[in-house]
Scaffold this motif. Structure first.
Motif, PDB file in Angstrom:
ATOM      1  N   VAL A 167     -10.441  37.934 -52.021  1.00 23.02           N
ATOM      2  CA  VAL A 167     -11.087  38.777 -53.031  1.00 23.02           C
ATOM      3  C   VAL A 167     -12.503  38.290 -53.298  1.00 23.02           C
ATOM      4  N   LYS A 168     -13.451  39.229 -53.221  1.00 21.22           N
ATOM      5  CA  LYS A 168     -14.849  38.880 -53.461  1.00 21.22           C
ATOM      6  C   LYS A 168     -15.206  39.117 -54.933  1.00 21.22           C
ATOM      7  N   ASN A 169     -14.933  40.319 -55.419  1.00 21.75           N
ATOM      8  CA  ASN A 169     -15.278  40.645 -56.809  1.00 21.75           C
ATOM      9  C   ASN A 169     -14.100  41.288 -57.520  1.00 21.75           C
ATOM     10  N   VAL A 170     -13.912  40.876 -58.774  1.00 18.38           N
ATOM     11  CA  VAL A 170     -12.963  41.583 -59.633  1.00 18.38           C
ATOM     12  C   VAL A 170     -13.776  42.168 -60.788  1.00 18.38           C
ATOM     13  N   TYR A 171     -13.751  43.476 -60.892  1.00 17.55           N
ATOM     14  CA  TYR A 171     -14.424  44.144 -62.009  1.00 17.55           C
ATOM     15  C   TYR A 171     -13.361  44.511 -63.027  1.00 17.55           C
ATOM     16  N   ILE A 172     -13.688  44.369 -64.306  1.00 19.16           N
ATOM     17  CA  ILE A 172     -12.735  44.728 -65.347  1.00 19.16           C
ATOM     18  C   ILE A 172     -13.430  45.724 -66.273  1.00 19.16           C
ATOM     19  N   ALA A 173     -12.784  46.869 -66.477  1.00 22.39           N
ATOM     20  CA  ALA A 173     -13.375  47.912 -67.313  1.00 22.39           C
ATOM     21  C   ALA A 173     -12.462  48.198 -68.498  1.00 22.39           C
ATOM     22  N   PRO A 174     -12.838  47.887 -69.746  1.00 18.34           N
ATOM     23  CA  PRO A 174     -14.091  47.228 -70.112  1.00 18.34           C
ATOM     24  C   PRO A 174     -13.976  45.703 -70.186  1.00 18.34           C
ATOM     25  N   GLY A 175     -12.756  45.141 -70.138  1.00 19.30           N
ATOM     26  CA  GLY A 175     -12.588  43.693 -70.188  1.00 19.30           C
ATOM     27  C   GLY A 175     -12.861  43.114 -71.574  1.00 19.30           C
ATOM     28  N   ASN A 176     -12.940  41.785 -71.621  1.00 19.16           N
ATOM     29  CA  ASN A 176     -13.181  41.072 -72.885  1.00 19.16           C
ATOM     30  C   ASN A 176     -13.979  39.813 -72.563  1.00 19.16           C
ATOM     31  N   ALA A 177     -14.198  38.959 -73.571  1.00 22.19           N
ATOM     32  CA  ALA A 177     -15.023  37.767 -73.324  1.00 22.19           C
ATOM     33  C   ALA A 177     -14.361  36.867 -72.286  1.00 22.19           C
TER      34      ALA A 177
END
Ligand code: AMP
Ligand code: GLY
Length: 436
Positions: free
Chosen positions: A25-35
């Motif tokens: 895995v290169k990138n994990v994007y989280i929408a919207p995520g948290n701190a």
């Protein structure tokens, strides 16, 4: 690989953390995520807004312009409005049930009728839209009795009424005073089930079932399992009440019938499926509710124990090739939710959180603080503040549940913010067994 996780809770932090551990895995994007998700290695929060809950175009556009290989959907709301259907139509791989299957969580009436038709054990019930008729039914049945808002109410639309008066009050709140909005314009009234609860969560690819490690959640706000229902104040895995015999019964009487019936209806079930169970003294399971997603906070202790790659499992699930078993750490894990002032009735935002340990953990590190309702302060971007009802889930792995509870409590005690509240007795059923 690039992955998009939808959601902002402790569950999504745990999912993102597990995905990021995979070397492919290169990138994990989280929408919207948290701190917490913003601070994880390889992870990045993104804001994808659309004013209409059933419009998933922002997610689709993001996936198309960022080479997203898989979407993992955390919460129920986008599943119920068809995010998986929309992604599939656009040729994007999304892990979760379709809107049709998500009705198992989105409508208690759908779920009850489905269980009745497919002979899945559950509490006897009736549905009502009229308050007088609902009250007459309660008078006839007697207390204790359970009143549920039909639609989604974030785990809070359920009243276990000890008396007829409390039941009448709950009916008035939901049907007459509209306290739960549209979710409560119809109520389901259920027989009160006795026993011990457990959460049984599986991955399903339309055909194959991969059970996750078992778990137990504490839904009530206060110690001793008292006070109002919440989304969950803590959880641990495994749940000793789910013996091998109970496990077999759950697969045979609950999970397999869902897989078979959905397939027959032309809507194969894909994604996580969560059966909230009451296990009676004879070891027979009754379904309290279905959720069309992973549990929160169950995900946190379960994923602390997962040794297989979450990404591989989801990829296999998307291909209809789920294995029948995953690899688990034998040690139990236990998570304590730290909630903000006023939860579950209200919640507090913007309180500065002190005493958070370093987020960066290695596989050997036995305590992990998963974030839920957290954000960075507007005044100081290095400062983490509360941003919702359930704020953190402090999760520990140890040799037994008692030690996991102690380890989680020690880290929890060092964390502070105005109005922080948590239960010191998470895992008490299992600890009583250990001490017996
Ligand atoms: P639900 O949102 O349907 O999972 O309900 C929330 C909580 O209320 C459950 O976890 C149980 O603790 C309790 N509950 C719900 N339905 C029943 C029932 N029929 N009998 C006893 N307790 C129940
Ligand atoms: N912890 C209960 C739920 O996720 O619904």
């Amino acid at each position: 690989m690039n992955i998009l996780v939808i959601g902002s809770g402790g569950r999504e932090h745990a999912l993102a953390w597990q995905c990021a551990k995979d070397d492919n895995v290169k990138n994990v994007y989280i929408a919207p995520g948290n701190a917490g998700t913003a601070l994880e290695p390889k992870c990045q929060n993104v804001v994808l807004t659309s004013t209409d809950a059933s419009d998933h175009s922002a997610v689709i556009e993001f996936c198309q312009s960022n080479d997203i290989d898989m979407v993992i959907v955390g919460p129920e709301a986008p599943l119920v409005t068809g995010i998986v259907d929309a992604c599939r139509d656009a040729g994007i791989k999304a892990w979760g049930p379709t809107a049709y299957c998500a009705q198992l969580e989105g409508s208690k009436t759908f779920a009850k009728e489905f269980m009745e038709q497919n002979h899945i054990p559950t509490a006897a019930y009736q549905g009502f839209t009229d308050a007088a008729a609902a009250k007459a039914y309660v008078d006839e049945q007697g207390a204790p009795i359970v009143i549920k808002a039909d639609g989604l109410a974030a785990g809070k639309g359920v009243i276990v009424a000890e008396t007829i008066e409390q039941a009448h009050e709950a009916i008035d709140d939901m049907l007459a005073d509209n306290k739960f909005g549209d979710a409560g314009s119809r109520v389901v009234i259920e027989q009160f089930l006795q026993g011990e609860e457990a959460s049984f969560i599986c991955m399903i690819d339309g055909d194959n079932i991969l059970p996750m490690a078992t778990s137990q959640d504490h839904k009530r706000a206060f110690e001793g399992d008292t006070g109002p229902n919440t989304g969950g104040m803590g959880a641990y895995s495994p749940a000793p009440v789910v013996t091998k015999d109970v496990h077999d019964k759950v697969i045979e009487q609950v999970i397999q019938p869902v897989v078979d019936a959905m397939k027959e209806a032309g809507h194969p079930y894909t994604g996580f499926l969560y059966a909230g169970l009451m296990i009676d003294k004879a070891g027979d399971p009754y379904v309290i509710e279905f959720n069309c997603r992973f549990g929160d906070p169950e995900t946190q202790p379960i994923l602390m124990r997962l040794q297989s790659s979450m990404v591989d499992l989801v990829a296999q699930g998307l291909d209809g090739q789920l294995p029948s078993e995953a690899k688990w750490d034998n040690r139990p894990a236990l998570g304590i939710v730290v909630a903000s002032k006023g939860y579950p009735e209200t919640s507090s935002k913007g309180d500065v959180i002190a005493g958070l340990p370093e987020l960066d953990t290695t596989n050997d590190n036995a305590v992990k603080v998963f974030h839920a309702g957290t954000a960075f302060s507007n005044d100081n971007e290095n400062e983490v503040v509360t941003n919702g009802g359930r704020v953190l889930c402090v999760t520990a792995l140890a040799n037994n549940i008692s030690e996991a509870q102690q380890a989680a409590l020690a880290v929890t005690a060092a964390i502070s913010f105005d109005g922080a509240q948590y239960r010191r007795d998470i895992g008490h059923h299992a600890i009583a067994r250990e001490n017996a």
